[in-house]
Design a protein around this motif. Sequence first.
Motif, mmCIF file in Angstrom:
data_model
loop_
_atom_site.group_PDB
_atom_site.id
_atom_site.type_symbol
_atom_site.label_atom_id
_atom_site.label_comp_id
_atom_site.label_asym_id
_atom_site.label_seq_id
_atom_site.Cartn_x
_atom_site.Cartn_y
_atom_site.Cartn_z
ATOM 1 N N ARG A 263 -1.041 -0.942 1.710
ATOM 2 C CA ARG A 263 -2.226 -0.544 2.479
ATOM 3 C C ARG A 263 -1.862 -0.005 3.864
ATOM 4 N NH1 ARG A 263 -3.721 -5.435 0.349
ATOM 5 N NH2 ARG A 263 -3.831 -6.514 2.377
ATOM 6 N N SER A 264 -0.631 -0.281 4.318
ATOM 7 C CA SER A 264 -0.190 0.279 5.599
ATOM 8 C C SER A 264 0.792 1.431 5.388
ATOM 9 C CB SER A 264 0.450 -0.807 6.463
ATOM 10 O OG SER A 264 1.625 -1.309 5.840
ATOM 11 N N ALA A 265 0.770 2.004 4.178
ATOM 12 C CA ALA A 265 1.551 3.208 3.843
ATOM 13 C C ALA A 265 3.045 2.971 3.725
ATOM 14 C CB ALA A 265 1.280 4.335 4.846
ATOM 15 N N THR A 266 3.458 1.712 3.556
ATOM 16 C CA THR A 266 4.876 1.393 3.367
ATOM 17 C C THR A 266 5.131 1.186 1.882
ATOM 18 O OG1 THR A 266 5.049 0.375 5.542
ATOM 19 C CG2 THR A 266 6.736 -0.206 3.935
ATOM 20 N N LEU A 267 5.971 2.018 1.302
ATOM 21 C CA LEU A 267 6.231 1.968 -0.133
ATOM 22 C C LEU A 267 7.698 1.667 -0.398
ATOM 23 C CD1 LEU A 267 3.519 3.676 0.176
ATOM 24 C CD2 LEU A 267 4.030 4.461 -2.144
ATOM 25 N N PHE A 268 7.941 0.940 -1.487
ATOM 26 C CA PHE A 268 9.291 0.539 -1.866
ATOM 27 C C PHE A 268 9.903 1.582 -2.797
ATOM 28 C CE2 PHE A 268 7.233 -3.336 -0.588
ATOM 29 C CZ PHE A 268 8.238 -4.057 0.052
ATOM 30 N N THR A 269 11.170 1.892 -2.551
ATOM 31 C CA THR A 269 11.919 2.763 -3.448
ATOM 32 C C THR A 269 13.305 2.151 -3.660
ATOM 33 O OG1 THR A 269 13.124 4.175 -1.868
ATOM 34 C CG2 THR A 269 10.803 4.710 -2.263
ATOM 35 N N ASN A 270 14.034 2.692 -4.599
ATOM 36 C CA ASN A 270 15.388 2.193 -4.846
ATOM 37 C C ASN A 270 16.327 2.466 -3.678
ATOM 38 O OD1 ASN A 270 15.145 1.018 -7.462
ATOM 39 N ND2 ASN A 270 14.901 3.078 -8.296
ATOM 40 N N ARG A 271 15.894 3.323 -2.768
ATOM 41 C CA ARG A 271 16.709 3.606 -1.586
ATOM 42 C C ARG A 271 16.051 3.051 -0.320
ATOM 43 N NH1 ARG A 271 20.920 6.627 -2.348
ATOM 44 N NH2 ARG A 271 21.036 7.247 -0.146
ATOM 45 N N GLY A 272 15.300 1.965 -0.492
ATOM 46 C CA GLY A 272 14.689 1.307 0.652
ATOM 47 C C GLY A 272 13.221 1.646 0.811
ATOM 48 N N LYS A 273 12.613 1.148 1.873
ATOM 49 C CA LYS A 273 11.187 1.373 2.132
ATOM 50 C C LYS A 273 10.988 2.705 2.863
ATOM 51 C CE LYS A 273 10.532 -2.520 4.397
ATOM 52 N NZ LYS A 273 11.789 -3.282 4.274
ATOM 53 N N ILE A 274 9.852 3.370 2.573
ATOM 54 C CA ILE A 274 9.487 4.577 3.303
ATOM 55 C C ILE A 274 8.069 4.421 3.835
ATOM 56 C CG2 ILE A 274 11.046 6.071 1.990
ATOM 57 C CD1 ILE A 274 8.650 7.051 0.388
ATOM 58 N N ARG A 275 7.788 5.050 4.970
ATOM 59 C CA ARG A 275 6.461 4.996 5.594
ATOM 60 C C ARG A 275 5.820 6.372 5.456
ATOM 61 N NH1 ARG A 275 4.416 1.458 9.570
ATOM 62 N NH2 ARG A 275 2.161 1.813 9.676
ATOM 63 N N LEU A 276 4.845 6.484 4.566
ATOM 64 C CA LEU A 276 4.325 7.790 4.183
ATOM 65 C C LEU A 276 3.428 8.441 5.225
ATOM 66 C CD1 LEU A 276 3.696 7.486 0.356
ATOM 67 C CD2 LEU A 276 5.419 8.805 1.556
ATOM 68 N N HIS B 7 0.610 11.214 1.787
ATOM 69 C CA HIS B 7 0.600 11.402 3.247
ATOM 70 C C HIS B 7 -0.774 11.893 3.687
ATOM 71 C CE1 HIS B 7 2.106 12.662 7.247
ATOM 72 N NE2 HIS B 7 1.353 13.735 7.052
ATOM 73 N N HIS B 8 -1.309 12.875 2.970
ATOM 74 C CA HIS B 8 -2.641 13.409 3.270
ATOM 75 C C HIS B 8 -3.713 12.332 3.113
ATOM 76 C CE1 HIS B 8 -6.445 15.464 2.736
ATOM 77 N NE2 HIS B 8 -6.469 15.064 1.482
ATOM 78 N N LEU B 9 -3.668 11.568 2.021
ATOM 79 C CA LEU B 9 -4.682 10.534 1.784
ATOM 80 C C LEU B 9 -4.701 9.494 2.892
ATOM 81 C CD1 LEU B 9 -4.355 9.827 -2.059
ATOM 82 C CD2 LEU B 9 -6.079 11.223 -0.902
ATOM 83 N N PHE B 10 -3.514 9.047 3.311
ATOM 84 C CA PHE B 10 -3.458 8.047 4.380
ATOM 85 C C PHE B 10 -3.981 8.612 5.695
ATOM 86 C CE2 PHE B 10 -0.432 5.663 1.649
ATOM 87 C CZ PHE B 10 -1.001 4.405 1.780
ATOM 88 N N ASN B 11 -3.605 9.850 6.008
ATOM 89 C CA ASN B 11 -4.074 10.452 7.256
ATOM 90 C C ASN B 11 -5.570 10.706 7.242
ATOM 91 O OD1 ASN B 11 -1.623 10.409 8.520
ATOM 92 N ND2 ASN B 11 -1.104 12.540 8.102
ATOM 93 N N ALA B 12 -6.126 10.955 6.040
ATOM 94 C CA ALA B 12 -7.560 11.188 5.908
ATOM 95 C C ALA B 12 -8.337 9.884 5.735
ATOM 96 C CB ALA B 12 -7.825 12.121 4.725
#
Length: 368
Positions: free
Chosen positions: A272-285, A315-320
């Motif tokens: 919900r805070s745009a932080t997603l898990f990937t195999n190469r660590g977390k990303i903030r979208l 990225h667009h969805l979170f910003n909107a």
Amino acid sequence: MKFKLIKKDTKTSARRGSLTTPHGTIETPIFMPVGTHAAMKAMTPSQVKETGAQIILSNTYHLHLRPGEDLIAKAGGLHRFMGWDGPILTDSGGFQVFSLPNKKITDEGVFFRHEVSGEEVFLDPARATAIQEALGADIIMAFDECIPYPCDKKYAAASTRKTIRWAEACKKAHTRKDQALFGIVQGSVFEDLRAQCARELVQLDFPGYAVGGVSVGEGLELLKKVVEYTAPFLPENKPRYLMGVGLPEDILESVERGMDMFDCVIPTRYARSATLFTNRGKIRLTHRNYRRDFYPVDPNCTCYTCRNFTRAYLHHLFNANEILSATLASIHNVHFYLNMMAEIRAAIEEERFAEYKRNFLESYLKGK
């Protein structure tokens, strides 16, 4: 409930098991997504199931306050009320109660204020057990005192003795044969208290055991030590649940030390805070770098979100401030966790868990 130990890793204490409940079989090690108020935030039950979830967790304290266990029982129980036909575990509410300000802890139970009405509420082992019986989950938890960190040993010792007494009271109060009541091992970071609590709970012969009082600020190194000197005292032929532990690195370290079940709000809260898990660590979208990034969140992921949408779209969805952002991010994060658990189970079966853990963390931590 029946637990079957299928495979033990020969190089570590990692275990592969199978846990049968009235609402289905759970393959362990497993992660349990958390639906605190009888709902997974931003996800429907069918979306949760599609991620690979086999069991979910709901919270006794919150459901007791709203809408109340009597209403849920009248609706046919928690499974029917929330539209989830798989296994459910309910936390006793001990962690939530002891996190409240201005509570009063006695030898018999805890007094606290209703967070909505302000009226005084009393919760003790018998009441916590009765509430969970009315809710009707497959696995329920004994009422315990969650010890804060740090704390002095004198307080921890008195609290641990109280948890043991309360566990015995919960077992005496428990009447439903279609529910499994788990005992909870407390003792803070003190090895002798953890051993004492585990030994005495094992004598009470619960069908499963949890390690509580971790993820309260002690850090990964102390967490590993607590699991290391608690797990050997727990029966090999019964499931072991590490409560509230949810970072991928924490789960891997705890699986290596013999734990079977995990839960945490991290996957959906981070989503919900745009932080997603990937195999190469977390990303903030929400970062501007993703505005024109037309790759999936994780190119190797097979979840609904990664099969259909790009980082740029999220990225667009979170910003909107679109609600869909939380749903798509939660689907991905929960899938990431359940896929990791499936890979862990396969690695244990194939005698390569240590290699899997090393490779996973090398990639995941490098990208953090």
